[in-house]
Write an enzyme that holds these catalytic residues in place. Structure first.
Site, mmCIF file in Angstrom:
data_model
loop_
_atom_site.group_PDB
_atom_site.id
_atom_site.type_symbol
_atom_site.label_atom_id
_atom_site.label_comp_id
_atom_site.label_asym_id
_atom_site.label_seq_id
_atom_site.Cartn_x
_atom_site.Cartn_y
_atom_site.Cartn_z
ATOM 1 C CG HIS A 1 36.106 37.255 38.892
ATOM 2 N ND1 HIS A 1 34.674 37.659 39.557
ATOM 3 C CD2 HIS A 1 36.172 36.051 39.120
ATOM 4 C CE1 HIS A 1 34.341 36.465 39.844
ATOM 5 N NE2 HIS A 1 35.127 35.686 39.667
ATOM 6 N NE ARG B 1 31.169 34.822 43.147
ATOM 7 C CZ ARG B 1 31.689 33.867 42.362
ATOM 8 N NH1 ARG B 1 33.251 34.033 42.282
ATOM 9 N NH2 ARG B 1 31.213 32.909 41.408
HETATM 10 P P1 NDP Z 1 32.366 24.183 47.603
HETATM 11 O O1 NDP Z 1 30.947 24.441 47.578
HETATM 12 O O2 NDP Z 1 33.002 22.978 47.051
HETATM 13 O O3 NDP Z 1 33.096 24.626 48.799
HETATM 14 C C1 NDP Z 1 32.574 25.603 49.587
HETATM 15 C C2 NDP Z 1 33.315 25.268 51.101
HETATM 16 O O4 NDP Z 1 32.842 26.583 51.975
HETATM 17 C C3 NDP Z 1 32.734 24.145 51.747
HETATM 18 O O5 NDP Z 1 33.880 23.585 52.549
HETATM 19 C C4 NDP Z 1 31.710 24.625 52.592
HETATM 20 O O6 NDP Z 1 31.785 23.627 53.986
HETATM 21 C C5 NDP Z 1 32.202 25.911 53.233
HETATM 22 N N1 NDP Z 1 31.280 26.944 53.783
HETATM 23 C C6 NDP Z 1 30.211 27.322 53.252
HETATM 24 N N2 NDP Z 1 29.429 27.956 53.850
HETATM 25 C C7 NDP Z 1 30.101 27.936 55.020
HETATM 26 C C8 NDP Z 1 29.940 28.725 56.344
HETATM 27 N N3 NDP Z 1 28.822 29.526 56.561
HETATM 28 N N4 NDP Z 1 30.797 28.528 57.226
HETATM 29 C C9 NDP Z 1 31.870 27.864 57.223
HETATM 30 N N5 NDP Z 1 32.199 27.260 56.019
HETATM 31 C C10 NDP Z 1 31.351 27.312 54.730
HETATM 32 O O7 NDP Z 1 32.914 25.550 46.616
HETATM 33 P P2 NDP Z 1 34.178 25.493 45.721
HETATM 34 O O8 NDP Z 1 35.440 25.308 46.513
HETATM 35 O O9 NDP Z 1 33.923 24.928 44.619
HETATM 36 O O10 NDP Z 1 34.258 27.037 45.422
HETATM 37 C C11 NDP Z 1 34.123 28.057 46.394
HETATM 38 C C12 NDP Z 1 34.176 29.454 45.790
HETATM 39 O O11 NDP Z 1 34.971 30.016 45.211
HETATM 40 C C13 NDP Z 1 33.016 29.559 44.786
HETATM 41 O O12 NDP Z 1 31.558 29.669 45.354
HETATM 42 C C14 NDP Z 1 33.137 30.858 44.075
HETATM 43 O O13 NDP Z 1 32.301 32.109 44.631
HETATM 44 C C15 NDP Z 1 34.659 30.977 44.350
HETATM 45 N N6 NDP Z 1 35.401 30.939 43.009
HETATM 46 C C16 NDP Z 1 36.152 31.917 42.526
HETATM 47 C C17 NDP Z 1 36.754 31.866 41.321
HETATM 48 C C18 NDP Z 1 37.782 32.815 40.901
HETATM 49 O O14 NDP Z 1 38.279 32.913 39.689
HETATM 50 N N7 NDP Z 1 37.830 33.985 41.575
HETATM 51 C C19 NDP Z 1 36.705 30.634 40.477
HETATM 52 C C20 NDP Z 1 35.921 29.635 40.862
HETATM 53 C C21 NDP Z 1 35.323 29.830 42.170
HETATM 54 P P3 NDP Z 1 31.001 22.089 53.900
HETATM 55 O O15 NDP Z 1 32.198 21.494 53.076
HETATM 56 O O16 NDP Z 1 30.840 21.825 55.260
HETATM 57 O O17 NDP Z 1 29.994 22.404 52.969
HETATM 58 C C1 OXD Z 2 33.412 30.856 39.370
HETATM 59 C C2 OXD Z 2 34.220 32.237 38.814
HETATM 60 O O1 OXD Z 2 32.509 30.973 40.210
HETATM 61 O O2 OXD Z 2 35.100 32.149 37.880
HETATM 62 O O3 OXD Z 2 33.708 29.925 38.586
HETATM 63 O O4 OXD Z 2 34.165 33.028 39.901
#
Ligand code: NDP
Ligand code: OXD
Length: 311
Positions: free
Chosen positions: A274, A226
């Site tokens: 994006h 993000r």
């Molecule tokens: P998940 O919820 O599966 O994974 C999030 C990870 O981040 C987990 O490992 C979590 O830890 C870790 N995390 C969260 N908060 C913290 C913190 N404060 N400190 C350290 N680690 C932290 O999300 P996804 O992998 O499915 O997606 C991640 C992000 O990717 C989405 O939220 C979105 O913003 C972005 N995205 C972007 C896209 C694009 O096209 N650019 C498309 C899809 C997604 P824990 O495992 O311990 O919970």
């Molecule tokens: C998502 C994205 O969160 O596309 O899936 O950014």
């Protein structure tokens, strides 16, 4: 019981078509033509206008049309009692894996410098620093659905992969760090840093000058999570001082990226719009309909977000 699509930025007609094909009996409406607000039980949403969800008295579930849910929680009137389900989908995961592999390999092969050499008509094979994949430290911020899939793919290419999460993890082939206390150790070994964190109050602005100073000098950055993760004013000074060599950015604080933004023309920044990973309505609608069925039978939902944690 009606389903409302609020996706003004995200082709609501795609979602309508898929819902109607899979369940012709479903009463589907598209914002802002919602009819009686009391009819709406389920909303499919991407960046809903603030207050829109709070205006639906019988709303039970909001299905985020992306993996991230920060776009819901920025609404100060977000109704706290409503369940939130996010996208976890093999096609979305594959899209992100491809994006991360593409740009990591581009950095591994020093391609941004070679592109510049071509523009300058320079033939200098010494400019390609010879480094084996297993000597290339790749760090992933976020070891969730996407972080783990990307990490596994990079391990498959023999990179030296580490990752960072909130809770401790033990993942084959990936050196795992967790919590604030584990972050510096991850940064110190990450010549290529990839951000795949959710945007929450804890991760807002995490990509800043202080973090950049803890990376090996000349590190590469990929932010596919993000725009809110980045303190944008800190990036160009880090690139121009040599602290960072290059940044690939798919996400921005303001999207679309304004036409006069300095990132567009900077030779050390790659901008993508994006589109690292796109939600595919063809597969995600199937999951949404399954969850609507589960909700009606009183069963647990899949991929329900912890609204307290914000992801
Ligand atoms: P998940 O919820 O599966 O994974 C999030 C990870 O981040 C987990 O490992 C979590 O830890 C870790 N995390 C969260 N908060 C913290 C913190 N404060 N400190 C350290 N680690 C932290 O999300 P996804 O992998 O499915 O997606 C991640 C992000 O990717 C989405 O939220 C979105 O913003 C972005 N995205 C972007 C896209 C694009 O096209 N650019 C498309 C899809 C997604 P824990 O495992 O311990 O919970
Ligand atoms: C998502 C994205 O969160 O596309 O899936 O950014």
């Amino acid at each position: 019981m009606a389903v409302l699509i609020i996706a003004s930025h995200d082709r609501p007609d795609w979602w309508l078509r898929e819902l109607e094909q899979r369940d012709p009996a479903l009463d589907v409406r598209i914002w802002p033509d919602i009819g009686d607000p009391a009819d709406i039980t389920y909303v499919l949403a991407w960046k809903p206008p603030p207050g829109a969800l709070a205006s639906l008295p019988n709303l039970a579930i909001v299905f985020s049309l992306g993996a991230g849910v920060d776009h819901l929680f920025t609404d100060p009137d977000f109704p706290a009692h409503v369940a939130v389900v996010r996208v976890v989908d093999p096609y979305l995961t594959a899209g992100m894996r491809e994006y991360v592999l593409l740009h990591t390999l581009r950095y591994h092969k020093n391609q941004p410098a070679l592109d510049q050499q071509q523009r300058d008509h320079v033939w200098d094979d010494r400019a390609r620093e010879l480094r084996r994949a297993d000597e290339q430290g790749v760090g992933i911020l976020g070891l969730g659905e996407l972080g783990q899939a990307c990490g596994n793919a990079l391990v498959g290419l023999n990179f030296d992969v580490a990752g960072w999460s909130r809770s401790p993890k033990d993942l084959p082939g990936i050196t795992c760090f967790d919590g604030r206390g584990g972050l510096d150790a991850l940064l110190g070994r990450s010549r290529i840093l990839i951000c795949l964190l959710p945007l929450t109050p804890e991760t807002d602005g995490i990509l800043n000058a202080n973090l950049f100073s803890k990376l090996p000098k000349g590190a590469f950055l990929i932010n596919a999570a993000r725009g809110g993760h980045m303190v944008e004013e800190d990036l160009i000074p880090a690139l121009e001082s040599g602290r960072l060599a290059h940044a690939t950015l798919d996400v921005f604080r303001e999207e679309p990226l304004p036409g006069d933004h300095p990132f567009w023309d900077h030779s050390q920044i790659t901008v993508t719009p994006h589109n690292a990973a796109i939600t595919d309505p063809r597969s995600v609608v199937i999951q949404i309909l399954e969850d609507i069925g589960r909700h009606q039978r009183g069963e647990a939902l899949s991929n329900q977000v912890d609204t307290g944690l914000g992801y």
